[in-house]
Design a protein around this motif. Sequence first.
Motif, PDB file in Angstrom:
ATOM      1  N   GLY B  78      61.529  41.343  10.467  1.00 27.64           N
ATOM      2  CA  GLY B  78      60.218  41.786  10.941  1.00 27.64           C
ATOM      3  C   GLY B  78      59.463  42.530   9.844  1.00 27.64           C
ATOM      4  O   GLY B  78      58.266  42.323   9.632  1.00 27.64           O
ATOM      5  N   MET B  79      60.187  43.377   9.109  1.00 26.92           N
ATOM      6  CA  MET B  79      59.563  44.119   7.998  1.00 26.92           C
ATOM      7  C   MET B  79      59.084  43.162   6.911  1.00 26.92           C
ATOM      8  O   MET B  79      57.995  43.349   6.343  1.00 26.92           O
ATOM      9  CB  MET B  79      60.590  45.070   7.352  1.00 26.92           C
ATOM     10  N   GLY B  85      52.434  39.776   5.278  1.00 25.06           N
ATOM     11  CA  GLY B  85      51.196  39.534   6.022  1.00 25.06           C
ATOM     12  C   GLY B  85      51.278  38.304   6.901  1.00 25.06           C
ATOM     13  O   GLY B  85      50.267  37.642   7.168  1.00 25.06           O
ATOM     14  N   LEU B  86      52.487  37.984   7.354  1.00 24.95           N
ATOM     15  CA  LEU B  86      52.663  36.817   8.216  1.00 24.95           C
ATOM     16  C   LEU B  86      52.891  37.272   9.661  1.00 24.95           C
ATOM     17  O   LEU B  86      53.671  38.190   9.915  1.00 24.95           O
ATOM     18  CB  LEU B  86      53.865  35.984   7.757  1.00 24.95           C
ATOM     19  N   ILE B  87      52.235  36.596  10.580  1.00 23.19           N
ATOM     20  CA  ILE B  87      52.426  36.872  11.998  1.00 23.19           C
ATOM     21  C   ILE B  87      53.146  35.667  12.593  1.00 23.19           C
ATOM     22  O   ILE B  87      52.659  34.528  12.462  1.00 23.19           O
ATOM     23  CB  ILE B  87      51.072  37.100  12.697  1.00 23.19           C
ATOM     24  N   PRO B  88      54.330  35.878  13.189  1.00 21.93           N
ATOM     25  CA  PRO B  88      55.118  34.728  13.674  1.00 21.93           C
ATOM     26  C   PRO B  88      54.313  33.758  14.535  1.00 21.93           C
ATOM     27  O   PRO B  88      54.467  32.537  14.415  1.00 21.93           O
ATOM     28  CB  PRO B  88      56.245  35.399  14.459  1.00 21.93           C
ATOM     29  N   ALA B  89      53.433  34.285  15.378  1.00 20.08           N
ATOM     30  CA  ALA B  89      52.673  33.397  16.267  1.00 20.08           C
ATOM     31  C   ALA B  89      51.779  32.434  15.481  1.00 20.08           C
ATOM     32  O   ALA B  89      51.479  31.330  15.939  1.00 20.08           O
ATOM     33  CB  ALA B  89      51.828  34.225  17.229  1.00 20.08           C
ATOM     34  N   VAL B  96      59.353  26.737   9.285  1.00 18.98           N
ATOM     35  CA  VAL B  96      59.973  27.934   8.716  1.00 18.98           C
ATOM     36  C   VAL B  96      61.474  27.834   8.938  1.00 18.98           C
ATOM     37  O   VAL B  96      61.937  27.672  10.068  1.00 18.98           O
ATOM     38  CB  VAL B  96      59.444  29.226   9.380  1.00 18.98           C
ATOM     39  N   GLY B  97      62.229  27.884   7.869  1.00 18.13           N
ATOM     40  CA  GLY B  97      63.683  27.831   7.977  1.00 18.13           C
ATOM     41  C   GLY B  97      64.303  29.170   7.651  1.00 18.13           C
ATOM     42  O   GLY B  97      63.625  30.107   7.222  1.00 18.13           O
ATOM     43  N   THR B 139      64.400  34.847  17.655  1.00 21.91           N
ATOM     44  CA  THR B 139      63.485  35.979  17.853  1.00 21.91           C
ATOM     45  C   THR B 139      62.072  35.638  17.391  1.00 21.91           C
ATOM     46  O   THR B 139      61.086  35.955  18.057  1.00 21.91           O
ATOM     47  CB  THR B 139      63.985  37.217  17.081  1.00 21.91           C
ATOM     48  N   TYR B 140      61.975  34.987  16.228  1.00 15.16           N
ATOM     49  CA  TYR B 140      60.650  34.779  15.636  1.00 15.16           C
ATOM     50  C   TYR B 140      60.129  33.348  15.803  1.00 15.16           C
ATOM     51  O   TYR B 140      59.044  33.027  15.322  1.00 15.16           O
ATOM     52  CB  TYR B 140      60.678  35.179  14.154  1.00 15.16           C
TER      53      TYR B 140
END
Lengths: 344, 395
Positions: B78-79, B85-89, B96-97, B139-140
């Motif tokens: 998450g950090m 500057g990436l937002i998972p949504a 993304v691997g 999670t992401y």
Amino acid sequence: MRDRIALTGIGLVSPAASSLETFARVRGAEADAAPVGGRMLPLLDFDPARYLGERGFKYLTPATQYALAAARLALEDAGVGDYYQGEERGVVLGTNFAVWSVLADMDATILRTGADQIRPMEAANFSVNIPASQLSIRYGLHAFNVTLTTARIAGLEAVALGAECLRRGRARMVLAGALEGRAPEALQGYFSPPIAEGAACLMVLEPLSAALERGARVHGEIGPSLFRFWPAVLGGVSAPAESGWSEGMLADLVGPGLDPVHLFEAGHGCPRCERLAQIVDAAASSAGRRVERHVLSDRFGECSTVSPMMQVLDFCLSGLDAGLVVAASPQGHAALSGWLRAAA
Amino acid sequence: MTARVLVTGVGLISPLGHSARGYWESLLYRESLPQEHPTLPPALLPNQRYYGIADDEPAEETARAESRATRLAVKATGMALDDAGLIPADLSRTTVGVCFGTGMGESDRLEISHTEAALRGDAPSSFFLSRIAARLAETYGFTGANTTLSTACSAGSYAMALAHERIVSGEAEVMVAGGSEIYSRVGQGCFHRLGALDPVACRPFDVDRKGTVFGEGVAALILESEEHARRRGRRRVLAQFEGAGWSCDGYHTTAPEPTGRWIEAAMLRALSAAGVTPQDIDCVLPHGTGTSLNDLVESQALARVFGDRVRDLKVSAIKGKLGHSGGSAGAVACATAAMILERGVVPPTGNVNVVDAECGLPIRVDAPTPASIRHVLVNAYAFGGNNISVVLGRG
């Protein structure tokens, strides 16, 4: 064009078969065979001295012994001898449970009598990369040595990584495959067939051109593969397209014209593997292709990362032109591994 | 031309704190020593010194539901995403691997299960090594290839290298690469039995070094294709992952091959893969575990690769303040290399009093060194001689 990679040697150690010939017999005898009983398939007839000599294996874990034996069988099958130098030979293995029981035993020793009771000669065995390390030590594999531990699909990942390393020129020969020691008892309720006590299946990979040049027998050729993480899809709660799946991916894997598409499955009752097979089936159907499913005999038992390797053997013995090996993990990993018939 | 792969974010949880910034400040200016892990009577485990991650949640309680190795890796990721500057949504259309290294995985849950049969969880949690990476993706929402590497103490660097290759080959545009390692009773016990633990501290290249000291560590790095970073308008880049070189001693399970020829080969292969020469390297983060022979063999191999130039290198052995975080150590070192490149400062080496003249490395122990660094070489070695060197350059 990507370099073509050949499978030129196979070594198998497992409860039901420890040679390609036995594997073929068990594979074909399913119809007449009685159902497999019990929860654990033991490796009854494995004699390490037969493969490793009378001395020198005492301090090796069972999984390491299986791997060393399978490596010897694979190298002999490939007839590769000293054709490649040590720095040209690499190894990449997959495993989930090589050290599961080793860790439990060591922890029990620490808790009951203390760490000083662990034998120094065995102390390094806690590390899951030791089986692969022992392969490099015994067989002089110096290009690289990698252990992958992704749930259930690590063997297929190892083969794909091995092939990629050959294409990048990181090695000219790679020993790739999977090994397992005793698995957790919790898994015995998850899969329908019994769990194998342990097993190893190793493969010799070389560039096809080099294999043909040295006159090697080619068991098969590695095709494209696809690895994804699809817990929601394999759990059946979302559509494959939501995770980026497309029918084009299927075409990339098996080629544009192949009909029917031959799927090689484990048939061990894992709902996620079944769901993955259904996804491929649906994609093929909508592209107007048929799917023929080939299910590995449950007499081989479930053996985590080694089971998909046996599905590869199942393909190699099928005589078919092309096949797709399907594997998934309870955690949500999905693997589709394409294979082609031995080139003429 | 091969696509450039950038490091655009870092998340770090270490004995030096729960943030990359805190880590950096402590690495530069604070002292750090191992402490006792008070879980077993000394009669059962005589040496229980380690560098631990201070955690505000009671380890035993939370480990029943979720391993610390996993919980901290989720937090570090998450950090790293935040740092990049990436937002998972926003990544739902991006492949993304995940490539993560670990030697002992969810060792806390595993070791609790040895004493308590009724641990929450079912068959899937049996896969104690790959569950960390799986939980990150779950999670992401990352659906790309999800791989766990367990090449012992070099796994973190192998995870970086494999992530780099997945981007170069076009299999993914963004990769989360890193490692997670927490205290393991069995690991500590076996290292003790091997006589590989220093009773005082981890003292890399110190004349009095007596072995290594385990340290907990979790690192997550965002690797991203230059094209992806450009498309999303990302300006801040920490570093570029330029290349890796692999090799294997094939000599002994625990002792290094004494001539160092294979670790030398790994360094030369890394330089070649990165398209640089020894003249281009300004800083080295050695494996440097504090183990007598390992540090000496690595020093000698560095001297052969760099010749006289070895004296001009900035060498920082970060395990002095962190301990050895096993399957995460290579990733922690790569994260540190990225920070060195971005900030132009090389951290001092902690817990070293007198640098071993036989090793002959220019190790600074008193203060940080401001320097313009073009490329950093990071070494990671492991049981079985599973070697890797990587080169990072300026972003």
